[in-house]
Write a protein that holds these residues in place. Structure first.
Motif, PDB file in Angstrom:
ATOM      1  N   THR A   1     117.646 -60.658  14.889  1.00 15.36           N
ATOM      2  CA  THR A   1     117.690 -59.198  14.816  1.00 15.36           C
ATOM      3  C   THR A   1     117.456 -58.713  13.390  1.00 15.36           C
ATOM      4  OG1 THR A   1     119.197 -59.088  16.703  1.00 15.36           O
ATOM      5  CG2 THR A   1     119.099 -57.148  15.275  1.00 15.36           C
TER       6      THR A   1
ATOM      7  N   ASP B   1     119.009 -58.842  19.941  1.00 17.27           N
ATOM      8  CA  ASP B   1     117.784 -59.362  20.558  1.00 17.27           C
ATOM      9  C   ASP B   1     118.039 -60.125  21.842  1.00 17.27           C
ATOM     10  OD1 ASP B   1     119.004 -61.544  19.003  1.00 17.27           O
ATOM     11  OD2 ASP B   1     117.182 -62.678  19.489  1.00 17.27           O
TER      12      ASP B   1
ATOM     13  N   PRO C   1     119.394 -60.050  25.692  1.00 13.83           N
ATOM     14  CA  PRO C   1     119.737 -59.086  26.741  1.00 13.83           C
ATOM     15  C   PRO C   1     121.160 -59.232  27.268  1.00 13.83           C
ATOM     16  CG  PRO C   1     117.581 -60.053  27.166  1.00 13.83           C
ATOM     17  CD  PRO C   1     118.177 -60.836  26.049  1.00 13.83           C
TER      18      PRO C   1
ATOM     19  N   ASP D   1     124.044 -59.759  23.747  1.00 17.82           N
ATOM     20  CA  ASP D   1     124.106 -58.582  22.885  1.00 17.82           C
ATOM     21  C   ASP D   1     124.234 -57.287  23.687  1.00 17.82           C
ATOM     22  OD1 ASP D   1     123.901 -60.113  20.562  1.00 17.82           O
ATOM     23  OD2 ASP D   1     121.717 -60.012  20.528  1.00 17.82           O
ATOM     24  N   VAL D   2     123.215 -56.967  24.445  1.00 18.12           N
ATOM     25  CA  VAL D   2     123.150 -55.639  25.061  1.00 18.12           C
ATOM     26  C   VAL D   2     124.090 -55.511  26.254  1.00 18.12           C
ATOM     27  CG1 VAL D   2     121.643 -53.982  26.209  1.00 18.12           C
ATOM     28  CG2 VAL D   2     120.837 -55.204  24.187  1.00 18.12           C
TER      29      VAL D   2
ATOM     30  N   LEU E   1     118.033 -53.127  22.702  1.00 13.50           N
ATOM     31  CA  LEU E   1     117.435 -54.459  22.720  1.00 13.50           C
ATOM     32  C   LEU E   1     116.148 -54.429  21.903  1.00 13.50           C
ATOM     33  CD1 LEU E   1     117.520 -57.341  23.949  1.00 13.50           C
ATOM     34  CD2 LEU E   1     116.105 -56.445  25.820  1.00 13.50           C
TER      35      LEU E   1
ATOM     36  N   GLU F   1     115.098 -50.334  24.922  1.00 14.55           N
ATOM     37  CA  GLU F   1     114.388 -51.558  24.608  1.00 14.55           C
ATOM     38  C   GLU F   1     113.243 -51.207  23.683  1.00 14.55           C
ATOM     39  OE1 GLU F   1     112.365 -55.427  26.790  1.00 14.55           O
ATOM     40  OE2 GLU F   1     113.421 -53.911  27.955  1.00 14.55           O
TER      41      GLU F   1
END
Length: 235
Positions: free
Chosen positions: A15, A188, A190, A193-194, A206, A234
């Motif tokens: 990231t 980065d 899915p 992180d997100v 993302l 995204e």
């Protein structure tokens, strides 16, 4: 600035920090030094072993030093390099040679520090939430000039909480002085992180550094901070 978003939390590897390029460069030099071909299949094997054994460490199956040894045990004999699989001191010395080469290739992604400085100038508090050994992750920040950019740094090796555990996200939000709903998370991965951030009540962005320019990442982050944006983006 969005009224309800007051902090931005970033992932590190993939990231802000270009781990894949550094690992590829380090592995190329390491294998070449051993007299082994640094071919695409060999580098792919190295990357796959890293992913496999780092995940074993992340899940608590093995220790951090052991996941490094396991990477050597998985890759080097398969490439024709003999190892005493039980000589941990020799394995540690061998991995230290790779680490020197990996460390020499450490770089932040272009625009990372500029983005952090811009966010700070706009009044946001900044956090870093990373899965990894705390000493190594802080060393990456220091060597790439990112250390002073953050108000709070949480590494799983120190906190004991791995993304996507919701407690990792709520913990850094609390350390920043805000509820999770006041934080944007940028990463980065899915799931780790997100999705983890969203389950904790954060907004998630993302990013794909392999396919996105530094300016596009900057625009995406600033756009995600605008009022009325959806929870997931995204870029």
């Amino acid at each position: 600035m969005a009224e309800h978003l007051q902090a931005v939390v970033f992932d590190l590897d993939g990231t802000l920090f270009d781990h894949r390029a550094a690992a590829r460069t380090g592995a190329t030099a390491f294998l070449t030094h051993l007299g082994l071909p640094a071919s695409a299949p060999a580098l792919g094997r190295w990357a796959a072993a890293e992913d496999e054994h780092f995940e074993r460490w992340r899940s608590g199956e093995i220790g951090f030093a052991e996941q490094r040894r396991e990477r050597l045990r998985t890759v080097l004999p398969a490439l024709g390099h003999p190892l005493d699989l039980d000589d941990t001191a020799a394995l540690d010395d061998l991995f230290a040679d790779y680490l020197r080469r990996y460390r020499a290739a450490w770089r932040a992604f272009p625009g990372s520090r500029d983005l952090l400085d811009e966010l700070r100038s706009r009044g946001y508090r900044l956090g870093l939430l990373t899965n990894g050994d705390a000493e190594q992750q802080c060393d990456k920040l220091a060597r790439t000039g990112l250390s002073e950019a953050f108000d709070v740094v949480h590494a799983s090796g120190r906190t004991g909480l791995q993304k996507p555990d919701e407690r990792a996200f709520t913990g850094i939000a609390r350390a920043l002085g805000f509820a999770p709903s006041a934080c944007l998370f940028v990463g980065d991965d899915p799931e780790r992180d997100v999705a983890g951030a969203r389950r904790a009540g954060m907004r998630g962005l993302l990013v794909d550094r392999e396919a996105t320019s530094p300016d596009a990442v900057r625009v995406a982050v600033l756009s995600a901070l605008e009022p009325g944006r959806p929870v997931l983006f995204e870029a």
